[in-house]
Design a protein around this motif. Structure first.
Motif, short mmCIF file in Angstrom:
data_model
loop_
_atom_site.label_atom_id
_atom_site.label_comp_id
_atom_site.label_asym_id
_atom_site.label_seq_id
_atom_site.Cartn_x
_atom_site.Cartn_y
_atom_site.Cartn_z
N UNK B 114 0.83 -1.20 0.00
CA UNK B 114 0.00 0.00 0.00
C UNK B 114 0.86 1.25 0.00
N UNK B 126 -4.35 10.38 -2.67
CA UNK B 126 -3.37 10.09 -1.61
C UNK B 126 -3.62 10.82 -0.30
N UNK B 127 -3.85 12.13 -0.42
CA UNK B 127 -3.92 12.91 0.81
C UNK B 127 -5.10 12.50 1.70
N UNK B 129 -6.56 9.74 1.71
CA UNK B 129 -6.29 8.37 2.19
C UNK B 129 -5.35 8.40 3.38
N UNK B 131 -4.92 10.78 5.48
CA UNK B 131 -5.62 11.31 6.66
C UNK B 131 -6.52 10.26 7.27
N UNK B 133 -5.96 7.09 7.15
CA UNK B 133 -5.06 6.16 7.81
C UNK B 133 -4.62 6.71 9.17
N UNK B 134 -4.28 7.99 9.18
CA UNK B 134 -3.86 8.63 10.41
C UNK B 134 -4.99 8.58 11.44
N UNK B 135 -6.20 8.81 10.95
CA UNK B 135 -7.37 8.74 11.82
C UNK B 135 -7.51 7.31 12.35
N UNK B 138 -5.57 6.33 15.39
CA UNK B 138 -6.06 6.82 16.68
C UNK B 138 -7.25 6.02 17.18
N UNK B 139 -7.79 5.19 16.34
CA UNK B 139 -9.04 4.51 16.67
C UNK B 139 -8.88 3.66 17.93
N UNK B 171 -6.21 -4.09 12.31
CA UNK B 171 -6.14 -3.02 13.29
C UNK B 171 -4.74 -2.43 13.40
N UNK B 173 -2.81 -2.17 10.65
CA UNK B 173 -2.48 -1.64 9.33
C UNK B 173 -2.32 -0.12 9.29
N UNK B 177 0.99 1.27 7.72
CA UNK B 177 1.01 1.99 6.44
C UNK B 177 1.66 3.36 6.64
#
Lengths: 316, 301
Positions: B114, B126-127, B129, B131, B133-135, B138-139, B171, B173, B177
């Motif tokens: 990825x 990309x951008x 995506x 964000x 991923x970054x979110x 935090x999950x 969880x 990933x 990534x």
């Protein structure tokens, strides 16, 4: 430069030719689609196992789903009943309060202050002392969570090491897990979590150029002033992001509390994750447990957004 | 510089134990004093942190252990030999190993795949995506365990080791990534360009050029994911039901529930056996690639 036809080239979208024909642009969008293929497994897994449960969480909290019986196979839509019940339940505000206290005291205040102080002390102290103490603190952090929880359980129990120490000075300590459950789990979490903030602050302090603090020193700023007006503002960014990160981790902490007190006695250390677990699996009320989970998700999402904003703020 | 002395921050720094004397001189005595204070406070804090740990080590070698910390009367390995049985230790440890190694391998492979388009091609996608991923990093995973349980019931994946691995991989990933993209960004693109000109496909360039160059980064990600999976208690606790499939974290918990109030020494020995792999790995890593800093740097983003 004309060789960029079929083979993937590194910066295709940057060199956009205004004269290009539609056939070419269609091929281009096809190429960019093909290029995204390696993302598919990641997107698939995250959609099924992360986005799926979140969406299910929103829907499931509106049903009477349960572990057993009719409601397990064929849950009925019951609207916001779970939420009305949740907000009427005296346990809910108590759990929210305990979660806030736990997070605020053990993560925000203690871990940040202790982690930062440890990092600062390590800079001042003898190298060997710093290395040995650092190893001890990191050891508590590396231990698997369940082991750390047992160790903390042994430490705070009636016949535990803490009371053994207290009896040396003639004090007869209580069973901390029973009399002061929140204090015990908070201390245990500080013990376990301090290493994380310490390591991040150590890395941040190493990035502060020594010339700046030296300049302040020459200008006559004492140690405390240098710290407040020079060092701390320089690592402010790290402090914000670390704070958010440990807040998010602490909000959803389960194992430590579950093993040490099980949320008891009489729910006196039942934070939101423990409450959700109990309602869903002990009292087999999946719908109600999901409603609690949804509330936690909302809180977590709010914190995450603040965190991501803090992360990108200075960069953009 | 003196203008900064205006008391904008009213609270005194309770956080700094660095309470050096009023004298502003930076002469040797005050410096030595502060070093002394630093050493003394570090030793005190270190002692407090060491106390609970020392119980674990002492009790595991003590056949008559209690919850009190004391040096064992005689060094005995009886606790270890008592818990080193197939059904109590070996099978759960084997399960832990399978779960964490598979999770780490799957996560790293998928994350690298990825990260490649995210790092190498510019796309509008990309951008947002990244964000997302970054979110995702935090999950709060504990918050979604109740819905995940319901999902696993619906997919008929409950009590399945592959299902648990898939969830653990999913969880971890987002973090993986995120880290993989950052590591890959630091690999210069010029080498791949040469390969592309020579006709290598993107996947071939990834395999033969990028991956060998980011080996330290891959090690950091794998170990990070392995650690998280090895120490995870809640996920297998909810998703795996039969004892023959459960990892060591769960079998320790059940052991504690049954004998925790009697066999203190054995509990400590079992916990130590379970903790040793991660401790050993951590020591290896921190020697090899500046462990804590690499991890902290990765987290810092």
């Amino acid at each position: 430069m004309t060789a960029e036809v079929l083979t993937p080239s590194p910066q295709p979208e940057l060199r956009r030719d205004p004269e290009e024909g539609s056939r070419r642009s269609r091929r281009r969008s096809l190429t960019s689609l093909i290029r995204m293929i390696p993302l598919v497994p990641a997107i698939f897994l995250m959609l099924v196992f992360l986005a799926g449960p979140i969406i299910w969480s929103l829907w499931g909290s509106l049903t009477d789903a349960s572990l057993t019986g009719r409601a397990a196979t064929d849950p009925q839509f019951i609207g916001v009943d779970n939420y009305t019940r949740l907000f009427a339940d005296p346990l809910f505000p108590q759990s929210v309060w305990l979660t806030v206290v736990f997070t605020l005291v053990s993560a925000v205040i203690a871990q940040t202050v202790l982690g930062l102080s440890l990092a600062l002390l390590m800079n001042k102290a003898n190298k060997k002392v710093g290395a040995v103490v650092g190893t001890i603190i990191v050891a508590a952090w590396i231990l698997p969570e369940i082991v750390a929880a047992f160790v903390a359980y042994a430490f705070f129990s009636q016949d535990g090491t803490l009371n053994q120490m207290l009896s040396v000075v003639g004090l007869d300590g209580p069973n901390w897990l029973y009399s002061f459950p929140m204090l015990a789990v908070i201390c245990a979490n500080i013990w376990r979590g301090a290493a994380f903030s310490m390591m991040i602050y150590q890395a941040a302090l190493n990035d502060v150029p020594p010339e700046i603090t030296e300049a302040a020193m020459i200008d006559g700023a004492g140690g405390a002033k240098r710290l407040i007006y020079v060092t701390l503002p320089m690592i402010r960014q790290t402090i914000t992001t670390t704070l958010m990160l440990i807040t998010l981790q602490t909000l959803s902490l389960f194992t430590l509390i579950f093993v040490m007190t099980g949320g008891g006695p009489s729910n006196n250390s039942t934070t939101l994750p423990i409450l959700a677990y109990k309602e869903a699996f002990r009292f087999s009320d999946i719908g109600y447990g999901t409603a609690i989970a949804t509330v936690m998700l909302a809180v977590g999402a709010a914190f995450s957004i603040v965190y991501i904003r803090a992360l990108r703020a200075p960069k953009d | 510089m003196t203008t900064t002395t205006t008391p904008t921050t009213p609270h005194e720094p309770a956080l700094t134990p660095d309470s050096r004397p009023r004298t502003r001189s930076v002469a040797a005595p005050s410096k030595r004093m502060s070093a002394f204070f630093a050493n003394a406070s570090l030793i005190i804090i270190g002692f407090c942190f060491l106390l609970p740990l020392s119980w674990l080590v002492f009790a595991s070698f003590d056949t008559a252990a209690t919850y009190q910390t004391r040096v064992p009367a005689e060094l005995s390995f009886d606790n270890f030999s008592a818990v080193l049985t197939p059904e109590l230790t070996f099978l759960p440890l084997w399960n832990s190993l399978i779960i964490s190694v598979s999770t780490a391998v799957i996560t790293v492979v998928i994350a690298l795949l990825a990260a490649y388009p995210l790092s190498r091609y510019q796309a509008r996608f990309n951008k947002p995506f990244m964000y997302t991923v970054l979110f995702g990093t935090c999950l709060p995973i504990t918050a979604i365990m109740v819905p995940v349980y319901a999902l696993f019931v619906a997919l008929n994946l409950l009590d399945s080791i592959p299902g648990t691995i898939a969830f653990l991989a999913a969880s971890s990933l987002p973090v993986a990534i995120y880290m993989a993209k950052n590591f890959m960004d630091s690999v210069p693109i010029s080498l791949e360009e040469a390969a592309w000109v020579d006709g290598a496909s993107a996947m071939r360039a990834l395999r033969t050029i990028v991956i060998p160059l980011m080996r330290p980064g891959i090690a950091v990600i794998s170990i990070y994911v392995f650690f998280a999976a090895w120490g995870n208690f809640f996920v297998p606790f909810v998703l795996l039901l039969s004892p023959s499939k459960q990892p060591a974290a769960i079998s320790i918990y059940s052991f504690f529930g049954q004998y925790g109030t009697i066999a203190y020494g054995q509990l400590a020995a079992f916990s130590l056996i379970y903790a040793v792999p991660v401790i050993a790995l951590y020591v290896l890593v921190s020697r090899g690639i500046g462990g804590s800093f690499a991890l902290a740097g990765a987290v810092k983003g």
